[in-house]
Design a protein around this motif. Structure first.
Motif, PDB file in Angstrom:
ATOM      1  N   UNK A  48       1.011  -1.226   0.074  1.00 55.73           N
ATOM      2  CA  UNK A  48      -0.128  -0.037   0.263  1.00 55.73           C
ATOM      3  C   UNK A  48       0.844   1.240  -0.080  1.00 55.73           C
ATOM      4  N   UNK A  49       2.007   1.291   0.688  1.00 58.93           N
ATOM      5  CA  UNK A  49       2.942   2.466   0.819  1.00 58.93           C
ATOM      6  C   UNK A  49       3.354   2.594  -0.930  1.00 58.93           C
ATOM      7  N   UNK A  50       3.734   1.746  -1.373  1.00 59.68           N
ATOM      8  CA  UNK A  50       4.416   1.454  -2.695  1.00 59.68           C
ATOM      9  C   UNK A  50       3.354   2.035  -3.667  1.00 59.68           C
ATOM     10  N   UNK A  51       1.982   1.718  -3.548  1.00 58.48           N
ATOM     11  CA  UNK A  51       1.061   2.288  -4.239  1.00 58.48           C
ATOM     12  C   UNK A  51       0.632   3.568  -3.959  1.00 58.48           C
ATOM     13  N   UNK A  52       0.806   4.094  -2.834  1.00 61.13           N
ATOM     14  CA  UNK A  52       0.596   5.570  -2.521  1.00 61.13           C
ATOM     15  C   UNK A  52       1.902   6.409  -2.987  1.00 61.13           C
TER      16      UNK A  52
ATOM     17  N   UNK B 217       3.377   5.652  -5.743  1.00 61.57           N
ATOM     18  CA  UNK B 217       3.435   5.661  -6.900  1.00 61.57           C
ATOM     19  C   UNK B 217       2.441   6.784  -7.674  1.00 61.57           C
ATOM     20  N   UNK B 218       1.181   6.829  -6.782  1.00 60.48           N
ATOM     21  CA  UNK B 218       0.174   7.695  -7.246  1.00 60.48           C
ATOM     22  C   UNK B 218       0.619   9.004  -6.872  1.00 60.48           C
ATOM     23  N   UNK B 219       1.422   9.352  -5.745  1.00 59.34           N
ATOM     24  CA  UNK B 219       2.057  10.630  -5.688  1.00 59.34           C
ATOM     25  C   UNK B 219       3.040  10.987  -7.001  1.00 59.34           C
TER      26      UNK B 219
ATOM     27  N   UNK C 251      -3.550  13.800  -6.133  1.00 58.98           N
ATOM     28  CA  UNK C 251      -4.307  12.576  -5.893  1.00 58.98           C
ATOM     29  C   UNK C 251      -4.688  12.639  -4.322  1.00 58.98           C
ATOM     30  N   UNK C 252      -3.752  12.681  -3.552  1.00 63.10           N
ATOM     31  CA  UNK C 252      -3.844  12.449  -2.162  1.00 63.10           C
ATOM     32  C   UNK C 252      -4.717  13.295  -1.684  1.00 63.10           C
ATOM     33  N   UNK C 253      -4.425  14.573  -2.066  1.00 63.16           N
ATOM     34  CA  UNK C 253      -5.633  15.675  -1.721  1.00 63.16           C
ATOM     35  C   UNK C 253      -6.858  15.670  -2.003  1.00 63.16           C
ATOM     36  N   UNK C 254      -7.146  14.942  -3.363  1.00 64.74           N
ATOM     37  CA  UNK C 254      -8.591  14.609  -3.700  1.00 64.74           C
ATOM     38  C   UNK C 254      -9.198  13.818  -2.956  1.00 64.74           C
ATOM     39  N   UNK C 255      -8.256  12.561  -2.624  1.00 61.28           N
ATOM     40  CA  UNK C 255      -8.991  11.628  -1.833  1.00 61.28           C
ATOM     41  C   UNK C 255      -9.355  12.137  -0.503  1.00 61.28           C
ATOM     42  N   UNK C 256      -8.486  12.834   0.000  1.00 64.55           N
ATOM     43  CA  UNK C 256      -8.951  13.575   1.473  1.00 64.55           C
ATOM     44  C   UNK C 256     -10.236  14.593   1.307  1.00 64.55           C
TER      45      UNK C 256
ATOM     46  N   UNK D 251      -9.017   8.648 -14.257  1.00 70.11           N
ATOM     47  CA  UNK D 251      -9.061   7.473 -15.189  1.00 70.11           C
ATOM     48  C   UNK D 251      -7.884   6.740 -15.292  1.00 70.11           C
ATOM     49  N   UNK D 252      -6.736   7.884 -15.958  1.00 71.58           N
ATOM     50  CA  UNK D 252      -5.574   7.369 -16.405  1.00 71.58           C
ATOM     51  C   UNK D 252      -4.679   6.975 -15.134  1.00 71.58           C
ATOM     52  N   UNK D 253      -4.816   7.630 -13.895  1.00 69.31           N
ATOM     53  CA  UNK D 253      -4.209   7.231 -12.789  1.00 69.31           C
ATOM     54  C   UNK D 253      -4.585   5.832 -12.095  1.00 69.31           C
ATOM     55  N   UNK D 254      -6.146   5.742 -12.286  1.00 69.90           N
ATOM     56  CA  UNK D 254      -6.688   4.216 -11.654  1.00 69.90           C
ATOM     57  C   UNK D 254      -6.087   3.248 -13.018  1.00 69.90           C
ATOM     58  N   UNK D 255      -6.149   3.504 -14.082  1.00 70.51           N
ATOM     59  CA  UNK D 255      -5.602   2.451 -15.251  1.00 70.51           C
ATOM     60  C   UNK D 255      -4.204   2.139 -14.880  1.00 70.51           C
ATOM     61  N   UNK D 256      -3.393   3.044 -14.801  1.00 75.63           N
ATOM     62  CA  UNK D 256      -1.771   2.731 -14.514  1.00 75.63           C
ATOM     63  C   UNK D 256      -1.676   2.071 -13.358  1.00 75.63           C
ATOM     64  N   UNK D 257      -2.053   2.403 -12.027  1.00 71.10           N
ATOM     65  CA  UNK D 257      -1.857   1.760 -10.723  1.00 71.10           C
ATOM     66  C   UNK D 257      -2.634   0.217 -11.025  1.00 71.10           C
ATOM     67  N   UNK D 258      -3.682   0.193 -11.369  1.00 69.25           N
ATOM     68  CA  UNK D 258      -4.296  -1.281 -11.517  1.00 69.25           C
ATOM     69  C   UNK D 258      -3.372  -2.098 -12.331  1.00 69.25           C
TER      70      UNK D 258
END
Length: 83
Positions: free
Chosen positions: A23-27, A29-31, A37-42, A69-76
């Motif tokens: 999960x830390x690796x995913x976060x 990578x999202x950053x 994205x983290x601010x958006x989630x908050x 959309x691109x973020x989710x595609x990449x992370x998945x």
């Protein structure tokens, strides 16, 4: 005894630690991909509307939707075992 027949669904500590590391690796990578994205989630957790979030981060609706959309595609794609 009947106690021996019960299954234990409690995750092993090793699994919990491995998930936390992943999960830390995913976060991280999202950053890298989309720093806001983290601010958006908050903001979503706080109940802010999509329109208000778009205005706060300063992007238009289509740009915002495309980036998410691109973020989710990449992370998945990069972390298929987690999603």
């Amino acid at each position: 005894s009947w106690l021996e027949d019960l299954t234990d669904d409690t995750p092993l500590i090793e699994e919990i630690i491995a998930d936390e590391i992943e999960l830390k690796r995913i976060l991280a990578r999202i950053g890298e991909i989309m720093p806001e994205a983290i601010e958006i989630g908050t903001l979503r957790q706080q109940g802010m509307s999509e329109r208000a979030i778009e205005e706060k981060i300063g992007v238009g609706r289509k740009t915002y939707a495309y980036r998410i959309k691109k973020l989710f595609e990449t992370v998945k794609k990069e972390f298929p075992d987690f999603f």
